[in-house]
Design an enzyme around this catalytic site. Structure first.
Site, PDB file in Angstrom:
ATOM      1  CE  LYS A  27     -11.727   2.282  -2.755  1.00  0.00           C
ATOM      2  NZ  LYS A  27     -10.449   2.647  -2.165  1.00  0.00           N
ATOM      3  CD  GLU A  45     -10.507  -0.508 -10.161  1.00  0.00           C
ATOM      4  OE1 GLU A  45     -10.555   0.663  -9.826  1.00  0.00           O
ATOM      5  OE2 GLU A  45      -9.796  -1.355  -9.588  1.00  0.00           O
ATOM      6  NE  ARG A  74      -3.921   7.987   5.498  1.00  0.00           N
ATOM      7  CZ  ARG A  74      -3.277   6.905   5.103  1.00  0.00           C
ATOM      8  NH1 ARG A  74      -1.969   6.824   5.231  1.00  0.00           N
ATOM      9  NH2 ARG A  74      -3.901   5.894   4.551  1.00  0.00           N
ATOM     10  CG  HIS A 125      -6.901  -6.044   0.804  1.00  0.00           C
ATOM     11  ND1 HIS A 125      -6.287  -6.264  -0.402  1.00  0.00           N
ATOM     12  CD2 HIS A 125      -8.080  -6.677   0.745  1.00  0.00           C
ATOM     13  CE1 HIS A 125      -7.064  -7.007  -1.162  1.00  0.00           C
ATOM     14  NE2 HIS A 125      -8.165  -7.286  -0.485  1.00  0.00           N
TER      15      HIS A 125
END
Ligand code: ADP
Length: 498
Positions: A118, A202, A294, A237
C-alpha cells in the site's frame, strides 16, 4: 510475443472454467490443474488436459508455483493464466514464469510488487496528481510523531498495515487516548500476520462507498478504462453484491475517476487487466485506495455493460497485441448486478455450510449469467473459499436488472446446504439498495438474521416477488430524484472543477 497455443490455468472452480471458455473460443488448447479434492470438477472435465498437483490443502496443490511451471514445460504449455487468489498477485511467481520463457497472462512482476504494498503504491502514484485519502505516505514508527500526524489529520483515523490485504490489518482509532495502545497492537499484528510491521495513518472515512474502475493497458502504452463497479455492499470487508454502473456516479465523476485510474496504471507501467479501487466519501469525493493487479471476481458486471470479454483482452495483450478499441469506442449498455452465492448460513453468522449439492439447478432466461464450477451431486470442499457461484443479471435499467435478479434468485434451486441466496434477495430489495443510498456499512446497519423467513410457501414467495417488483416500478421515478438530489447536495461539482 508469439501467439499463445496452449494455456494453463493455475486456479480452480468457476474462474478456471470461465478463463478456459474464452481460451477455447480463441482456438487455444487448455490445461487445468487440480487438487485431489477437485478431481471431478467441471474445470477439470472441460480442459483439454489436466494435471493433479497434490492433496487438497492449497499449500500442497494450487500454491505450488514451481511444480506448475515444471508441468508447463512437460506439457509444452506457452502461457499461464493465474485467475484471482492463489498465485495471481505473487510477484516472485510471475518472475519465475517469465524467467522460464513462459508468458504470464498478467502485468509485470514489478507492477505486482509495487501495487502489492500500500505504501509503495501511494509513493508510485504521488507524482501523478491522484487524490489520496489524507494521511501519511511513509511508514511511521515513532509514536509521538504518529500522534502529531493523527491530530493534524483529525480523528477518527485508521491505522493500516502496508502489507495488509483482504480487509485485514486495519484499526480505527476514535480519539487520542486510544492511539498509543492501538498503534502498538497494529504494529505487532502486522508483524505477525504479514511479516512486515510497517503501518501508516489515514483519515477514517465514516460513511464510505467502495467504487472501482476497470482498466486495460497494452504493451504499446495504450490504456483505457471500462467504467466503474459499485462494490459497497460488503460483509467483513468482503464484497457480496456488485453492480455496474454505480447509481451515484455521474458522467463527469466517471470521467474524472477513469482518468485518475489510467494515471495509476501509467504510474506502474501497467499491462493487462487491472482494477483501481477508490473510496468515496459522503460528498462523493473519491480517493485512490489500491490497485488489484489481476482479474477481479466481479469482472462479469463490466463485461455485461461493455460487451467486452476481459479474459480475451488479457490474452491478446499477453500476446503483445495492441488494444483493438479506443476509449471513445466504449459505451455503457444498460445495467448489471452480481451476487456472490456462498455455501454459508446467513441465519448462523454466515458460518460455512459445507456439504453435498443435492439439488443444483441454475436459473435461466434472458439476461442471466451464472459463473460457477459445480454440478448437482458434488461436494463443496472445505479447503477453499466457499463460493458456489456468481449470479449476474443484465437489463436495460437498474430497476430491471434488480427485478431480473429477484427472478433469477427465485429460480435458483439449491438443496443439501445453506446458501446466501435469501440474504442476497433481502439485500437487493432493501430500500437502501434500491434507492442507491447506501455505504459499506449496509449489512451491519440493516441486516438481521430473523429478516430471512425461509418458511414461505411457493405461493407466498410469488406474491412477495410481485409486491417487490411492483414496489420497484413505483420507485423508479423516486430513485432518479433521490440520486440527483444527493448529487446536488454533495457538491461533487465543486471538487471536480475547483
Ligand atoms: P485491503 O487490501 O485489505 O482490501 P483496502 O485498502 O482495499 O484494504 O480497504 C478495504 C476496505 O476497508 C475498503 O473497501 C473500505 O471499506 C475500508 N477502508 C479502507 N480505507 C478506509 C478509510 N480510510 N476509511 C474508511 N474505510 C476504509
Amino acid at each position: 510475443m508469439p501467439k499463445i497455443k496452449k494455456l494453463l490455468v493455475a486456479n480452480r472452480g468457476e474462474i478456471s472454467l470461465r478463463i478456459m471458455r474464452s481460451a477455447k473460443e480463441m482456438g487455444i488448447q487448455t490445461v487445468a490443474v487440480y487438487s485431489e479434492a477437485d478431481r471431478l470438477s467441471p474445470h477439470v472435465l472441460f480442459a483439454d488436459e489436466a494435471v493433479c498437483l497434490g492433496p487438497p490443502p492449497s499449500s500442497e496443490s494450487y500454491l505450488l508455483g514451481e511444480k506448475i511451471i515444471e508441468e508447463c514445460k512437460r506439457l509444452e504449455v506457452d502461457a499461464i493464466h493465474p485467475g484471482y487468489g492463489f498465485l495471481s498477485e505473487n510477484a516472485d511467481f510471475a518472475r519465475k514464469v517469465v524467467e522460464n520463457d513462459l508468458i504470464f497472462v498478467g502485468p509485470s512482476p514489478e507492477a505486482i510488487e509495487v501495487m502489492g504494498s500500500k505504501l509503495a503504491a501511494k509513493q508510485a502514484v504521488s507524482k501523478y496528481d491522484i487524490p489520496l485519502v489524507p494521511g501519511t505516505e511513509e511508514a511511521i514508527t515513532d509514536i509521538e510523531l504518529a500522534k502529531g500526524k493523527a491530530l493534524e489529520i483529525g480523528y477518527p483515523i485508521l491505522i493500516k498495515a502496508s502489507a495488509g490485504g483482504g480487509g485485514k490489518g486495519m484499526r480505527v482509532v476514535e480519539s487520542e487516548t486510544d492511539f498509543e495502545d492501538q498503534m502498538n497492537r497494529a504494529v505487532s499484528e502486522a508483524t505477525s500476520s504479514f511479516g512486515d510491521g510497517s503501518v501508516f495513518i489515514e483519515k477514517f472515512i465514516t460513511s464510505p462507498r467502495h467504487i472501482e474502475i476497470q482498466i486495460l493497458g497494452d504493451s504499446k502504452g495504450n490504456i483505457v478504462h471500462l467504467f466503474e463497479r459499485e462494490c459497497s455492499i460488503q460483509r467483513r470487508h468482503q464484497k457480496v453484491i456488485e453492480e455496474a454502473p454505480s447509481a451515484v456516479v455521474t458522467p463527469d465523476m466517471r470521467n474524472a475517476m477513469g482518468e485518475a485510474a489510467k494515471k495509476v496504471a501509467l504510474a506502474c507501467n501497467y499491462q493487462g487487466a487491472g482494477t483501481v479501487e477508490f473510496i468515496v466519501d459522503e460528498k462523493l469525493n473519491f480517493y485512490f485506495l489500491e490497485m488489484n493487479t489481476r482479474l477481479q471476481v466481479e469482472h462479469p458486471v463490466t463485461e455485461m455493460i461493455t460487451g467486452k470479454d476481459l479474459v480475451k483482452e488479457q490474452i491478446l495483450i499477453a500476446e503483445g497485441k495492441e488494444l483493438s478499441f479506443l476509449q471513445e469506442d466504449l459505451q455503457i449498455n444498460g445495467h448489471a448486478v452480481e451476487v456472490r452465492v456462498y455455501a454459508e448460513d446467513p441465519q448462523n453468522n454466515f458460518l460455512p455450510d459445507i456439504g453435498n449439492l443435492q439439488t443444483y439447478q441454475r436459473p435461466n432466461g434472458p439476461g442471466i449469467r451464472v459463473d460457477d464450477g459445480f454440478e448437482e451431486g458434488m461436494q463443496i470442499p472445505i479447503y477453499y473459499d466457499p463460493m458456489i457461484s456468481k449470479l449476474i443479471t443484465h437489463a436495460g435499467t437498474r430497476e430491471e436488472a434488480i427485478a431480473r435478479m429477484v427472478r433469477a434468485i427465485d429460480g435458483y434451486q439449491i438443496t443439501g446446504i445453506k446458501t446466501t441466496l435469501d440474504f442476497c434477495r433481502f439485500a437487493i430489495l432493501h430500500e437502501a439498495f434500491t434507492s442507491g443510498n447506501f455505504d459499506t456499512k449496509f449489512v451491519e446497519k440493516y441486516f438481521k438474521p430473523e429478516f430471512l423467513n425461509t418458511d414461505f410457501t411457493e405461493e407466498e414467495k410469488a406474491v412477495l416477488t410481485a409486491i417487490s417488483v411492483g414496489f420497484l416500478e413505483k420507485k423508479k421515478s423516486n430513485v432518479a430524484t433521490t440520486v440527483s438530489n444527493q448529487k446536488k447536495e454533495s457538491g461533487w461539482k465543486k471538487r471536480l472543477h475547483g
